[in-house]
Scaffold this motif. Structure first.
Motif, PDB file in Angstrom:
ATOM      1  N   LYS A 103       0.833  -1.196   0.000  1.00  0.00           N
ATOM      2  CA  LYS A 103       0.000   0.000   0.000  1.00  0.00           C
ATOM      3  C   LYS A 103       0.873   1.253   0.000  1.00  0.00           C
ATOM      4  O   LYS A 103       0.466   2.304  -0.501  1.00  0.00           O
ATOM      5  CB  LYS A 103      -0.919  -0.009   1.223  1.00  0.00           C
ATOM      6  N   PHE A 135       1.069  12.502   2.822  1.00  0.00           N
ATOM      7  CA  PHE A 135       0.258  11.299   2.615  1.00  0.00           C
ATOM      8  C   PHE A 135      -1.031  11.452   3.404  1.00  0.00           C
ATOM      9  O   PHE A 135      -1.185  10.929   4.515  1.00  0.00           O
ATOM     10  CB  PHE A 135       1.039  10.057   3.045  1.00  0.00           C
ATOM     11  N   SER A 155      -4.004  10.315   3.080  1.00  0.00           N
ATOM     12  CA  SER A 155      -4.967   9.228   3.251  1.00  0.00           C
ATOM     13  C   SER A 155      -4.737   8.438   4.532  1.00  0.00           C
ATOM     14  O   SER A 155      -5.566   7.609   4.909  1.00  0.00           O
ATOM     15  CB  SER A 155      -4.901   8.275   2.056  1.00  0.00           C
ATOM     16  N   LYS A 169       0.520   4.429  -2.553  1.00  0.00           N
ATOM     17  CA  LYS A 169       0.240   5.786  -2.088  1.00  0.00           C
ATOM     18  C   LYS A 169       1.369   6.776  -2.402  1.00  0.00           C
ATOM     19  O   LYS A 169       1.280   7.943  -2.024  1.00  0.00           O
ATOM     20  CB  LYS A 169      -0.016   5.768  -0.573  1.00  0.00           C
TER      21      LYS A 169
END
Length: 649
Positions: free
Chosen positions: A301, A340, A342, A305
């Motif tokens: 992930k 980042f 998220s 990202k």
């Protein structure tokens, strides 16, 4: 010679190839003139130089001097598998004396040194220009000698013996341990004339030749918007460019070029990445063999990202940017990280998250999310897929898990129950590609529908989808080829290239129509994979524009084979190509070259026997299989072939 024979037989390769090779050589020579050396860089970039000079990059390959050699060369002896080795000094020269099991004795001078920690390996020039990596190495921490392969019996004629092709430094290692390296292998004389700008991974190994930058700096280094004149501009490359650059060495891959590509060269123009194949990875994508980070990171992930190598590693010292969990809490914390957005902002460095005593090994982020495996005996490498532990997958996938890595007296079922109790509402315990690959590795035909779902899922990582496509080649038919055809235009070249081979199941004319456009693909990997797939296309003649692209792509494939003509694996490919053209003499010589380089290649011996049988020479086939069994006396397959041939006489 076989390389020339087979490729000459491919008459469609001839046009333009010599010009291309000559042009590339000229370009490489011109590029080499642009290197200035790390010492020149250090005169201005002192801080970066100081950080670099003790790094594993700087010490990746060094001269055999008193300062660099850490092993005990004061008469130390080491015995393994009937072979006795003594390490001595003769003045300023470090010497290795080897007494083989049969009593033969040889003396070797240490040419140079590979690495600094946790082990150090010594290189020996067995022929002019040919370097081999010795298998008895120095454990830096324990200060003792040990053998890299203690459980293997490796006689001198074994391809895996330290003098064999798989331990050749020029072919297998040097390009990632040197700056501006070219292998320069001559397949006719089977000799090396390798050269490099400098041994060790210097400044220009990452930034590119520095001549233009130095001239720019000496002329005032004005902020004129023209950049700093390097082939690799990290500021413009972004996360993906940086990752691909690091991946050139930090990946399991097949190189297409001769030595180092020019820094800034896109990864898929220089290498063919190894997918999540059995033996290299576990079915769920965890590391198994030594695969060097990139294939793992592509599953993560974090990669998805936009995290890049330099977010965690200092690019000059190559050290982590922080100690312990602090490298992770740069982002995974209540404060988060504005780069980042998220990320969930919460405290992960607490027992409420990891359920282990503070400061314990279990409380370290890496223990649960980056399993460690030892390679070269003692060199611990961590999995960079940053996965959430899934012991619940163990039964279905056969893959290990981080929990029972530490709690080795417990079962995966116990670990799964513990995690379920800690996180009863977790969203991370659903379907996983690991269970599909476990089934697909065993029988891709029975796993076809699940593999198709993986291959076409935009929610899966590209390397996972590409691996599913690789497995689906075994199940290819017209329906499957049509279903997967849209992936031939996917934005990711890893998926485009992997989608080519399942088209073998299509109607030949339909397959050609789908593939010809990819001959002009902007990415070399895609072009060469397409050209290989069109070798047996039922086409008498391509239109001029397509023919030009085909010749270019085949020339690139030819170049990549030429650059790996010292690999037994390459001659297996050449033998297969020769068989496809019904050129039995060329195929025979190709497979003969394989067993010359590695007598333990059962597959090549088998083909030599089959060729003799196909020619009607049963006595010759029996002679070959008898020769093969002298090299592989325990091979049941060869024994069966020998028995069958005797019955036919």
């Amino acid at each position: 010679m076989i390389l020339r024979q087979v490729l000459t037989a491919m008459t469609f390769l001839a046009a333009g190839t010599a010009t291309m090779a000559q042009s590339q050589t000229q370009n490489l020579d011109e590029i080499a003139k642009g290197y200035v050396g790390t010492e020149t860089c250090a005169t201005c970039h002192e801080d970066e130089s100081l950080a670099w000079e003790e790094s594993h990059h700087a010490l990746a390959w060094t001269e055999a001097t008193e300062e660099n050699v850490l092993g005990n060369f004061d008469g130390a002896e080491f015995v393994h598998d009937g072979v006795s080795t003594r390490f001595d000094r003769e003045g300023q020269t470090f010497v290795i004396h080897v007494t083989e099991e049969g009593g033969s004795k040889k003396r070797f001078e240490v040419h140079s040194v590979a690495g600094i920690a946790p082990l150090q390996q010594y290189l020996i020039e067995t022929e002019p220009g040919k370097l081999q990596s010795f298998d008895v190495v120095w454990d830096v921490e324990r200060e003792e000698w040990y053998h890299l392969y203690p459980d293997q019996h490796l006689p001198p004629d074994d391809g895996l013996h330290w003098t064999g092709p798989y331990k050749n430094w020029n072919a297998r290692c040097a390009e990632c341990h040197a700056t501006g390296f070219r292998k320069n292998y001559d397949s006719v004389s089977q000799s090396y004339a390798s050269d490099q700008v400098e041994i060790g991974v210097g400044c220009e190994a990452c930034h590119g030749p520095g001549r233009d930058h130095v001239e720019w700096a000496e002329n005032g280094a004005k902020e004129d918007g023209q950049g700093s004149y390097f082939s690799m501009n990290f500021a413009e490359a972004g996360a993906e460019g940086e990752i691909q650059h690091c991946a050139g060495c930090h990946s399991r891959r097949e190189a297409q070029l001769d030595g180092n590509p020019l820094p800034g060269t896109p990864y898929h123009d220089a290498y063919a990445l190894s997918l999540l194949r059995p033996g290299m990875y576990h079915p769920d994508g965890q590391i198994r063999d030594e695969v060097y980070v990139y294939g793992s990171f592509l599953q993560s992930k974090m990669y998805e990202k936009g995290v890049q190598c330099s977010n965690c590693h200092d690019p000059h010292s190559v050290q982590l940017k922080a100690e312990g969990n602090a490298v992770c809490t740069q982002c995974h914390s209540p404060a988060g990280n504005p780069e980042f957005t998220s990320l969930t902002q919460k405290d992960y460095d607490t027992a409420d998250h990891h359920f282990h005593p503070e400061e314990s090994e279990g409380a370290q982020c890496k223990s649960c999310h980056m399993i460690e495996r030892d390679y070269m005996g003692i060199d611990g490498r961590r999995d960079h897929s940053f996965r959430i532990p899934r012991p619940d997958l163990a039964a279905a996938s056969g893959s290990p898990d981080a929990c029972t890595d530490c709690h080795d007296d417990r079962s995966p079922e116990w670990a799964a129950e513990e995690i379920a109790a800690w996180y009863p509402d977790s969203v991370h315990r659903g379907a996983h590609y690991g269970t599909v690959f476990a089934k697909g590795f065993a029988d891709p035909v029975s796993a076809r529908s699940e593999l198709v779902s993986l291959a076409t899922s935009e929610g899966e990582a590209s390397i996972v989808r590409a691996t599913a496509l690789w497995l689906l080649e075994a199940a290819a038919d017209e329906d499957l080829a049509e279903t997967l055809a849209p992936l031939l235009s996917h934005p990711d070249p890893l998926i485009r290239s992997a989608a080519i081979r399942p088209q073998s199941g299509a109607n030949p004319q339909e397959s050609v129509l789908r593939l010809v456009e990819l001959l002009g693909d902007p990415v070399r990997l895609v072009r060469t994979e397409t050209a290989k797939s069109l070798l047996s296309a039922p086409v008498a003649r391509f239109p001029e524009a397509i023919a030009s692209n085909f010749q270019r792509a085949m020339g690139e494939w030819r170049e990549s084979l030429s650059n790996r003509s010292d690999f037994p694996e390459t001659h297996l490919v050449l033998g297969g190509a020769a068989l496809g053209m019904r050129n039995l003499p060329a195929a025979t010589e190709a497979f003969r070259t394989v067993v010359q380089l590695d007598p333990q290649r059962e597959d090549a011996w088998s083909m030599l026997v089959r060729i003799k049988a196909a020619e009607g020479d049963m006595a010759g086939a029996l002679s070959v299989v008898t020769e093969a069994r002298s090299k592989l006396p325990e091979s049941e397959f060869l024994l069966q072939m020998e028995q069958e041939l005797k019955e036919l006489q």
